[in-house]
Scaffold this motif. Structure first.
Motif, PDB file in Angstrom:
ATOM      1  N   GLN A   1      -2.126  -0.438  -8.865  1.00  0.00           N
ATOM      2  CA  GLN A   1      -3.567  -0.358  -9.084  1.00  0.00           C
ATOM      3  C   GLN A   1      -4.173   0.760  -8.226  1.00  0.00           C
ATOM      4  O   GLN A   1      -3.600   1.161  -7.203  1.00  0.00           O
ATOM      5  CB  GLN A   1      -4.240  -1.692  -8.716  1.00  0.00           C
ATOM      6  CG  GLN A   1      -3.637  -2.918  -9.368  1.00  0.00           C
ATOM      7  CD  GLN A   1      -3.866  -2.977 -10.871  1.00  0.00           C
ATOM      8  OE1 GLN A   1      -4.890  -2.504 -11.359  1.00  0.00           O
ATOM      9  NE2 GLN A   1      -2.922  -3.560 -11.604  1.00  0.00           N
ATOM     10  N   SER A   2      -5.337   1.217  -8.674  1.00  0.00           N
ATOM     11  CA  SER A   2      -6.048   2.256  -7.915  1.00  0.00           C
ATOM     12  C   SER A   2      -6.883   1.666  -6.783  1.00  0.00           C
ATOM     13  O   SER A   2      -7.313   2.401  -5.884  1.00  0.00           O
ATOM     14  CB  SER A   2      -6.961   3.058  -8.849  1.00  0.00           C
ATOM     15  OG  SER A   2      -6.205   3.730  -9.818  1.00  0.00           O
ATOM     16  N   SER A   3      -7.128   0.349  -6.828  1.00  0.00           N
ATOM     17  CA  SER A   3      -7.954  -0.253  -5.786  1.00  0.00           C
ATOM     18  C   SER A   3      -7.303  -1.532  -5.264  1.00  0.00           C
ATOM     19  O   SER A   3      -6.565  -2.215  -5.982  1.00  0.00           O
ATOM     20  CB  SER A   3      -9.362  -0.589  -6.330  1.00  0.00           C
ATOM     21  OG  SER A   3      -9.289  -1.649  -7.255  1.00  0.00           O
ATOM     22  N   MET A   4      -7.605  -1.852  -4.005  1.00  0.00           N
ATOM     23  CA  MET A   4      -7.093  -3.061  -3.383  1.00  0.00           C
ATOM     24  C   MET A   4      -7.644  -4.318  -4.075  1.00  0.00           C
ATOM     25  O   MET A   4      -6.931  -5.319  -4.222  1.00  0.00           O
ATOM     26  CB  MET A   4      -7.497  -3.075  -1.906  1.00  0.00           C
ATOM     27  CG  MET A   4      -6.925  -4.206  -1.096  1.00  0.00           C
ATOM     28  SD  MET A   4      -7.569  -4.203   0.640  1.00  0.00           S
ATOM     29  CE  MET A   4      -7.173  -2.535   1.134  1.00  0.00           C
ATOM     30  N   GLU A   5      -8.892  -4.251  -4.493  1.00  0.00           N
ATOM     31  CA  GLU A   5      -9.516  -5.408  -5.144  1.00  0.00           C
ATOM     32  C   GLU A   5      -8.767  -5.787  -6.420  1.00  0.00           C
ATOM     33  O   GLU A   5      -8.564  -6.972  -6.699  1.00  0.00           O
ATOM     34  CB  GLU A   5     -10.979  -5.113  -5.455  1.00  0.00           C
ATOM     35  CG  GLU A   5     -11.889  -5.021  -4.255  1.00  0.00           C
ATOM     36  CD  GLU A   5     -11.696  -3.701  -3.477  1.00  0.00           C
ATOM     37  OE1 GLU A   5     -11.049  -2.756  -4.028  1.00  0.00           O
ATOM     38  OE2 GLU A   5     -12.165  -3.621  -2.330  1.00  0.00           O
ATOM     39  N   ASN A   6      -8.378  -4.783  -7.213  1.00  0.00           N
ATOM     40  CA  ASN A   6      -7.656  -5.068  -8.451  1.00  0.00           C
ATOM     41  C   ASN A   6      -6.260  -5.627  -8.165  1.00  0.00           C
ATOM     42  O   ASN A   6      -5.731  -6.451  -8.930  1.00  0.00           O
ATOM     43  CB  ASN A   6      -7.536  -3.825  -9.314  1.00  0.00           C
ATOM     44  CG  ASN A   6      -8.854  -3.402  -9.926  1.00  0.00           C
ATOM     45  OD1 ASN A   6      -9.767  -4.223 -10.075  1.00  0.00           O
ATOM     46  ND2 ASN A   6      -8.992  -2.121 -10.251  1.00  0.00           N
TER      47      ASN A   6
ATOM     48  N   THR B   1       0.858  -1.195   0.000  1.00  0.00           N
ATOM     49  CA  THR B   1       0.000   0.000   0.000  1.00  0.00           C
ATOM     50  C   THR B   1       0.889   1.238   0.000  1.00  0.00           C
ATOM     51  O   THR B   1       1.790   1.362   0.840  1.00  0.00           O
ATOM     52  CB  THR B   1      -0.912   0.031   1.234  1.00  0.00           C
ATOM     53  OG1 THR B   1      -1.702  -1.169   1.276  1.00  0.00           O
ATOM     54  CG2 THR B   1      -1.834   1.239   1.199  1.00  0.00           C
TER      55      THR B   1
ATOM     56  N   PRO C   1      -2.283   5.045 -12.346  1.00  0.00           N
ATOM     57  CA  PRO C   1      -2.955   5.524 -11.127  1.00  0.00           C
ATOM     58  C   PRO C   1      -2.354   6.847 -10.663  1.00  0.00           C
ATOM     59  O   PRO C   1      -1.133   6.982 -10.547  1.00  0.00           O
ATOM     60  CB  PRO C   1      -2.700   4.400 -10.115  1.00  0.00           C
ATOM     61  CG  PRO C   1      -2.381   3.194 -10.937  1.00  0.00           C
ATOM     62  CD  PRO C   1      -1.678   3.708 -12.146  1.00  0.00           C
TER      63      PRO C   1
ATOM     64  N   GLU D   1      -4.465   9.980  -0.738  1.00  0.00           N
ATOM     65  CA  GLU D   1      -4.988   8.784  -1.393  1.00  0.00           C
ATOM     66  C   GLU D   1      -3.929   7.694  -1.463  1.00  0.00           C
ATOM     67  O   GLU D   1      -2.728   7.956  -1.344  1.00  0.00           O
ATOM     68  CB  GLU D   1      -5.477   9.115  -2.805  1.00  0.00           C
ATOM     69  CG  GLU D   1      -6.761   9.933  -2.829  1.00  0.00           C
ATOM     70  CD  GLU D   1      -7.290  10.121  -4.235  1.00  0.00           C
ATOM     71  OE1 GLU D   1      -8.484  10.449  -4.361  1.00  0.00           O
ATOM     72  OE2 GLU D   1      -6.508   9.942  -5.197  1.00  0.00           O
TER      73      GLU D   1
ATOM     74  N   GLY E   1      -2.525   3.853  -3.376  1.00  0.00           N
ATOM     75  CA  GLY E   1      -2.478   2.918  -4.495  1.00  0.00           C
ATOM     76  C   GLY E   1      -1.965   1.585  -3.992  1.00  0.00           C
ATOM     77  O   GLY E   1      -1.403   1.486  -2.874  1.00  0.00           O
ATOM     78  N   TYR E   2      -2.105   0.521  -4.822  1.00  0.00           N
ATOM     79  CA  TYR E   2      -1.840  -0.822  -4.315  1.00  0.00           C
ATOM     80  C   TYR E   2      -1.141  -1.680  -5.369  1.00  0.00           C
ATOM     81  O   TYR E   2      -1.257  -1.450  -6.580  1.00  0.00           O
ATOM     82  CB  TYR E   2      -3.160  -1.501  -3.915  1.00  0.00           C
ATOM     83  CG  TYR E   2      -4.003  -0.670  -2.985  1.00  0.00           C
ATOM     84  CD1 TYR E   2      -3.859  -0.775  -1.602  1.00  0.00           C
ATOM     85  CD2 TYR E   2      -4.947   0.239  -3.492  1.00  0.00           C
ATOM     86  CE1 TYR E   2      -4.633  -0.004  -0.741  1.00  0.00           C
ATOM     87  CE2 TYR E   2      -5.722   1.017  -2.647  1.00  0.00           C
ATOM     88  CZ  TYR E   2      -5.558   0.890  -1.278  1.00  0.00           C
ATOM     89  OH  TYR E   2      -6.322   1.666  -0.425  1.00  0.00           O
TER      90      TYR E   2
END
Length: 237
Positions: free
Chosen positions: A229-234, A123, A161, A167, A169-170
């Motif tokens: 990635q912009s999201s943890m899920e991705n 993160t 991203p 904010e 990123g991941y």
């Protein structure tokens, strides 16, 4: 009789002298003796070296005007107005150039996750005052390893991203193969995360050294990472 001949001789001689003395010059300026050279003619003044200005519309001598060809559009001097420099960001439009995220303007954490199995989540949080871009994928180094884990190409996002201040990123890290097929497994105690710049494999600035769990993390030759990635899920999907 003798007197008569002398008189005739004197008369003839006098007539010849008179004829010789009365021979006039051809130009009427005096007399000259026949058989002598004529005086040299007086040279006339040379023509003026100054060219005529007749027929020149601006009074410029014709020779000067002929020496200056008329300028064509191709001969016009270049404009002093500077052209706009291209954007420094790779693939960027005319918008503002973003700062690159790195260890100097972000906080990085590395945390193993229960799902998916044998994965760790990176993160990155923007701690600066300006937006920054997460370029490509993280370059990982556990302890003193001599090879670089590769990024999984199917995880490449459609856009870079961009993190506003605050904010995150991941990126997901596959540490080892779930079926045990990897080799060279070992436990790492230290992690260094390097950031890439505007072109692949270029230096993006300061690295980060996020702490690992107290027991370290186990990895093997299956070690790979995702793109940022912009999201943890991705990142973990």
């Amino acid at each position: 009789m003798r007197t008569f001949r002398r008189t005739r001789l004197l008369a003839a001689t006098g007539a010849a002298l008179t004829a010789l003395a009365l021979t006039a010059c051809e130009d009427g300026t005096g007399t000259r003796v026949e058989g002598t050279s004529a005086p040299a003619a007086t040279p006339t003044a040379p023509a003026s070296a100054t060219p005529s200005t007749e027929g020149s519309p601006s009074g410029t001598p014709e020779s000067t005007a002929a020496a200056e060809p008329e300028k064509t559009p191709e001969e016009k001097p270049a404009s002093d107005t500077p052209t706009r420099a291209p954007s420094a960001a790779a693939g960027a439009d005319d918008g503002p150039v973003r700062t690159i995220c790195n260890g100097s303007n972000t906080k990085v954490t590395a945390q193993p996750v229960p799902r998916p199995l044998n994965h760790m989540l990176l993160t990155v949080t923007n701690t600066g005052s300006k937006p920054c871009n997460l370029m490509y994928y993280p370059v990982l180094r556990f302890d003193e390893m001599q090879w670089v884990p590769q990024a999984r190409p199917e995880t490449k996002p459609q856009a870079v991203p961009t993190l506003a201040p605050g904010e995150s990123g991941y990126a997901g890290v596959l540490l080892s193969a779930a079926d045990g097929s990897g080799d060279g497994g070992t436990t790492a105690r230290k992690l260094t995360v390097a950031f890439q710049g505007g072109t692949p494999n270029s230096d993006g600035g300061a690295s980060a050294t996020p702490p690992l769990p107290a027991g370290g993390v186990y990895y093997d030759s299956s070690l790979t990472v995702t793109y940022w990635q912009s999201s943890m899920e991705n990142a973990l999907g």
